[in-house]
Scaffold this motif. Sequence first.
Motif, PDB file in Angstrom:
ATOM      1  N   ILE A  92      -6.447  -0.358   5.343  1.00 32.26           N
ATOM      2  CA  ILE A  92      -6.524  -1.040   4.057  1.00 32.26           C
ATOM      3  C   ILE A  92      -5.870  -2.408   4.146  1.00 32.26           C
ATOM      4  O   ILE A  92      -6.423  -3.412   3.676  1.00 32.26           O
ATOM      5  CB  ILE A  92      -5.878  -0.182   2.947  1.00 32.26           C
ATOM      6  CG1 ILE A  92      -6.726   1.058   2.673  1.00 32.26           C
ATOM      7  CG2 ILE A  92      -5.687  -0.988   1.676  1.00 32.26           C
ATOM      8  CD1 ILE A  92      -6.062   2.080   1.779  1.00 32.26           C
ATOM      9  N   SER A 120      -4.237  -0.129  -5.574  1.00 31.79           N
ATOM     10  CA  SER A 120      -4.296   1.143  -6.294  1.00 31.79           C
ATOM     11  C   SER A 120      -4.813   2.255  -5.390  1.00 31.79           C
ATOM     12  O   SER A 120      -5.465   2.004  -4.378  1.00 31.79           O
ATOM     13  CB  SER A 120      -5.218   0.963  -7.501  1.00 31.79           C
ATOM     14  OG  SER A 120      -5.785   2.169  -7.895  1.00 31.79           O
ATOM     15  N   LYS A 121      -4.557   3.491  -5.779  1.00 28.86           N
ATOM     16  CA  LYS A 121      -5.077   4.614  -4.990  1.00 28.86           C
ATOM     17  C   LYS A 121      -6.586   4.774  -5.156  1.00 28.86           C
ATOM     18  O   LYS A 121      -7.210   5.548  -4.437  1.00 28.86           O
ATOM     19  CB  LYS A 121      -4.353   5.910  -5.342  1.00 28.86           C
ATOM     20  CG  LYS A 121      -4.540   6.390  -6.746  1.00 28.86           C
ATOM     21  CD  LYS A 121      -3.747   7.650  -6.982  1.00 28.86           C
ATOM     22  CE  LYS A 121      -3.900   8.098  -8.419  1.00 28.86           C
ATOM     23  NZ  LYS A 121      -3.127   9.296  -8.690  1.00 28.86           N
ATOM     24  N   LYS A 181       0.211   7.098  -1.533  1.00 23.91           N
ATOM     25  CA  LYS A 181      -0.858   7.719  -2.308  1.00 23.91           C
ATOM     26  C   LYS A 181      -2.237   7.317  -1.782  1.00 23.91           C
ATOM     27  O   LYS A 181      -3.224   7.974  -2.066  1.00 23.91           O
ATOM     28  CB  LYS A 181      -0.752   7.331  -3.781  1.00 23.91           C
ATOM     29  CG  LYS A 181       0.464   7.892  -4.465  1.00 23.91           C
ATOM     30  CD  LYS A 181       0.542   7.431  -5.895  1.00 23.91           C
ATOM     31  CE  LYS A 181       1.808   7.941  -6.546  1.00 23.91           C
ATOM     32  NZ  LYS A 181       1.955   7.472  -7.924  1.00 23.91           N
ATOM     33  N   ASN A 182      -2.304   6.228  -1.033  1.00 23.53           N
ATOM     34  CA  ASN A 182      -3.573   5.752  -0.496  1.00 23.53           C
ATOM     35  C   ASN A 182      -4.015   6.530   0.741  1.00 23.53           C
ATOM     36  O   ASN A 182      -5.144   6.375   1.180  1.00 23.53           O
ATOM     37  CB  ASN A 182      -3.492   4.269  -0.142  1.00 23.53           C
ATOM     38  CG  ASN A 182      -3.408   3.405  -1.365  1.00 23.53           C
ATOM     39  OD1 ASN A 182      -2.321   3.177  -1.881  1.00 23.53           O
ATOM     40  ND2 ASN A 182      -4.535   2.957  -1.860  1.00 23.53           N
ATOM     41  N   VAL A 192       0.874  -1.167   0.000  1.00 21.22           N
ATOM     42  CA  VAL A 192       0.000   0.000   0.000  1.00 21.22           C
ATOM     43  C   VAL A 192       0.910   1.215   0.000  1.00 21.22           C
ATOM     44  O   VAL A 192       1.745   1.367   0.890  1.00 21.22           O
ATOM     45  CB  VAL A 192      -0.910   0.028   1.243  1.00 21.22           C
ATOM     46  CG1 VAL A 192      -1.872   1.193   1.176  1.00 21.22           C
ATOM     47  CG2 VAL A 192      -1.665  -1.260   1.396  1.00 21.22           C
ATOM     48  N   TYR A 252      -8.644   2.522  -4.318  1.00 18.42           N
ATOM     49  CA  TYR A 252      -9.251   1.694  -3.272  1.00 18.42           C
ATOM     50  C   TYR A 252     -10.109   2.583  -2.370  1.00 18.42           C
ATOM     51  O   TYR A 252      -9.656   3.608  -1.876  1.00 18.42           O
ATOM     52  CB  TYR A 252      -8.147   1.019  -2.448  1.00 18.42           C
ATOM     53  CG  TYR A 252      -8.659   0.032  -1.431  1.00 18.42           C
ATOM     54  CD1 TYR A 252      -8.802  -1.307  -1.750  1.00 18.42           C
ATOM     55  CD2 TYR A 252      -8.996   0.440  -0.150  1.00 18.42           C
ATOM     56  CE1 TYR A 252      -9.258  -2.217  -0.819  1.00 18.42           C
ATOM     57  CE2 TYR A 252      -9.459  -0.460   0.779  1.00 18.42           C
ATOM     58  CZ  TYR A 252      -9.582  -1.795   0.441  1.00 18.42           C
ATOM     59  OH  TYR A 252     -10.048  -2.687   1.369  1.00 18.42           O
ATOM     60  N   ARG A 266      -3.664   3.494   5.612  1.00 22.49           N
ATOM     61  CA  ARG A 266      -2.936   2.384   4.989  1.00 22.49           C
ATOM     62  C   ARG A 266      -3.018   1.117   5.830  1.00 22.49           C
ATOM     63  O   ARG A 266      -3.197   0.019   5.290  1.00 22.49           O
ATOM     64  CB  ARG A 266      -1.471   2.772   4.750  1.00 22.49           C
ATOM     65  CG  ARG A 266      -1.318   3.856   3.707  1.00 22.49           C
ATOM     66  CD  ARG A 266       0.106   4.022   3.257  1.00 22.49           C
ATOM     67  NE  ARG A 266       1.082   4.214   4.305  1.00 22.49           N
ATOM     68  CZ  ARG A 266       1.493   5.406   4.749  1.00 22.49           C
ATOM     69  NH1 ARG A 266       0.979   6.517   4.246  1.00 22.49           N
ATOM     70  NH2 ARG A 266       2.411   5.484   5.690  1.00 22.49           N
TER      71      ARG A 266
END
Length: 110
Positions: free
Chosen positions: A59, A85-86, A49-50, A46, A88, A56
């Motif tokens: 996630i 991916s961002k 960018k997330n 992760v 998400y 994170r």
Amino acid sequence: MKEINRIKKYREFKEILNLRKFKRNEIFAVYFRDNEYKHARVGILVTKKNGNAVTRVKIKRQVRSIIDESLDYQNVSKDFVVVISKKYDVMNFKRNSELLTQIINSFKEN
């Protein structure tokens, strides 16, 4: 996910990603390779960018939960690296679960 089923070392992540064997959809890219163990191992990537660290980690927890439900570790002898991916969406767990389960089920068929 048990400790034995995790990939933690940077070297192993790099080896799997450099093989360029993957399956992807709009949110997940799952890189894979065969391993010499009798069980599957999974690593999760992760990026910043997330979101911040709290996001994170959330996630990662959600993805681990999805993988635990859909992957039988004993019947698949592969190493997986799940790149998120961002795009998400933390709030849309059901959709994320369906997308990742589709990719994991494609490995069961092979």
